[in-house]
Write a protein that holds these residues in place. Structure first.
Motif, short mmCIF file in Angstrom:
data_model
loop_
_atom_site.label_atom_id
_atom_site.label_comp_id
_atom_site.label_asym_id
_atom_site.label_seq_id
_atom_site.Cartn_x
_atom_site.Cartn_y
_atom_site.Cartn_z
N UNK A 5 12.77 -42.19 -83.68
CA UNK A 5 11.68 -41.46 -83.05
C UNK A 5 11.33 -42.11 -81.72
N UNK A 6 10.56 -41.39 -80.92
CA UNK A 6 9.93 -41.97 -79.73
C UNK A 6 8.45 -41.60 -79.78
N UNK A 7 7.62 -42.54 -79.36
CA UNK A 7 6.18 -42.30 -79.27
C UNK A 7 5.72 -42.19 -77.82
N UNK A 8 6.60 -42.57 -76.90
CA UNK A 8 6.32 -42.42 -75.47
C UNK A 8 7.66 -42.25 -74.77
N UNK A 52 10.33 -32.37 -71.43
CA UNK A 52 8.91 -32.06 -71.38
C UNK A 52 8.49 -31.73 -69.95
N UNK A 53 9.01 -32.48 -68.98
CA UNK A 53 8.69 -32.22 -67.57
C UNK A 53 9.20 -30.85 -67.13
N UNK A 54 10.31 -30.42 -67.71
CA UNK A 54 10.87 -29.10 -67.38
C UNK A 54 10.16 -27.96 -68.10
N UNK A 55 9.19 -28.29 -68.92
CA UNK A 55 8.46 -27.27 -69.64
C UNK A 55 9.18 -26.71 -70.85
N UNK A 57 9.57 -28.38 -73.79
CA UNK A 57 8.94 -28.85 -75.02
C UNK A 57 7.58 -29.42 -74.68
N UNK A 58 6.71 -29.45 -75.68
CA UNK A 58 5.37 -30.01 -75.50
C UNK A 58 5.37 -31.47 -75.92
N UNK A 59 4.67 -32.32 -75.19
CA UNK A 59 4.53 -33.70 -75.65
C UNK A 59 3.83 -33.73 -77.01
N UNK A 60 4.24 -34.64 -77.86
CA UNK A 60 3.60 -34.81 -79.15
C UNK A 60 3.57 -36.29 -79.49
N UNK A 99 9.29 -33.47 -85.25
CA UNK A 99 8.94 -34.85 -85.58
C UNK A 99 10.10 -35.58 -86.24
N UNK A 100 11.10 -34.82 -86.73
CA UNK A 100 12.25 -35.42 -87.41
C UNK A 100 13.51 -34.68 -87.01
#
Length: 311
Positions: A5-8, A52-55, A57-60, A99-100
């Motif tokens: 996973x990544x959190x940031x 995410x920057x390209x729109x 996906x949404x940050x989570x 998330x997975x």
């Protein structure tokens, strides 16, 4: 169970192998115990925040990584009749915002995104097929070229490009391939009729081989207008990166390939692998806890195949 996973967002240092709850399949889903999972450029762009920057996906708070998987079904949700516990399968997770992902000990997929794995290759090899070969197959579908037509495939020595060459030949197309000069023999073995070394003026070089230009182009190397110049007027062109498509000059039909999971198509690709007409390529294997090394290897470029994680 463990999952990557990544959190940031950031470099490979943000990757984390975390303990997460074991998921249970819902209706129409299967749970797969992961034997192997390829690492793709899309994973690098997810990790870095590029998607995410390209729109797209949404940050989570927690983002799971991994698209491809090969493994064994160990649980089945209601309504699934085409698979049984113990089946050896491969499949594709095509959602970005999860998330997975498949870089885990176990993963949940829709049954419609899964097929029985090829019988003649290892799970490690099978794990390199879903995303790249489906991208190639769906790109050729978008081009819609008839048997005997000519198609330019850029990046023909790469993971998507190599599959595209073999699939185009299987569809009865005549392939003009471009890649680095050192890859000429390998690309011809995949079935390319013509080869143009990278660095030549592509439009002129292709037209010298195919007067008037090719009927279509599959731009795996993201060359844009350079590859478009090799296509005849009113031909077809497909780009593999959103926003990278050139203008539809000279009446050329230009499209983007947006990959989607397709278990039925994966079954067809498995049959081609078993028939020796589709060639999986593995760059290197890594245990799950060395996922950062796999990302760094892929980021360095020039791979002929994909890194594969083995939980």
């Amino acid at each position: 169970m463990r999952a990557v996973i990544v959190r940031s967002f950031g470099g490979s240092e943000v990757l984390e192998v975390a303990e997460v709850p074991l998921p249970a399949p819902g209706p129409g889903q299967v749970r797969i115990r992961v034997t192997a999972a390829a690492v793709q450029p899309a994973d690098l762009h997810t990790r870095s925040g590029g998607l995410a920057q390209a729109g797209l996906m949404l940050p989570r708070e927690v983002i799971g990584l991994g698209w491809d998987v090969a493994g064994t079904i160990d649980d089945i949700g209601s309504g699934v009749t085409e698979f049984a516990i113990g089946d050896t399968v491969f499949g594709l997770s095509d959602r970005l915002d999860v998330a997975l992902g498949t870089h885990a000990d176990q993963v949940i997929l829709e049954a419609a995104a899964v097929a029985l794995a090829p019988r003649t290759v290892s799970a490690i090899e099978a794990a390199t097929v879903p995303l790249n070969a489906l991208t190639a197959a769906q790109s050729l579908d978008l081009l819609g070229l008839p048997t005997g037509a000519t198609v330019l495939i850029t990046g023909a020595a790469g993971a998507v490009g190599g599959y595209a060459v073999e699939l185009a030949v299987a569809h009865g197309l005549r392939v003009v391939a471009t890649a680095g000069s050192a890859d000429a023999d390998a690309v011809r073995k995949l079935g390319a009729e013509f080869f143009v070394p990278r660095g030549e003026r592509l439009g002129d070089a292709v037209r010298a081989l195919v007067p008037g230009g090719v009927d279509g182009a599959l731009d795996a190397a993201v060359l844009g207008v350079e590859a478009l110049d090799a296509v005849r007027s009113s031909g077809a062109f497909t780009a593999l990166v959103g926003g990278a498509e050139p203008a539809a000059l000279r009446g050329i039909r230009v499209a983007n390939t947006w990959i989607r999971a397709d278990g039925r198509r994966l079954a067809e690709l498995a049959a081609l692998v078993d028939a020796g007409r589709l060639t999986p390529r593995v760059a290197e294997t890594f245990p799950l806890d060395r996922v950062a090394d796999a990302h760094d290897l892929l980021a360095a470029g020039r791979l002929r195949g994909r890194p594969v994680l083995i939980p």
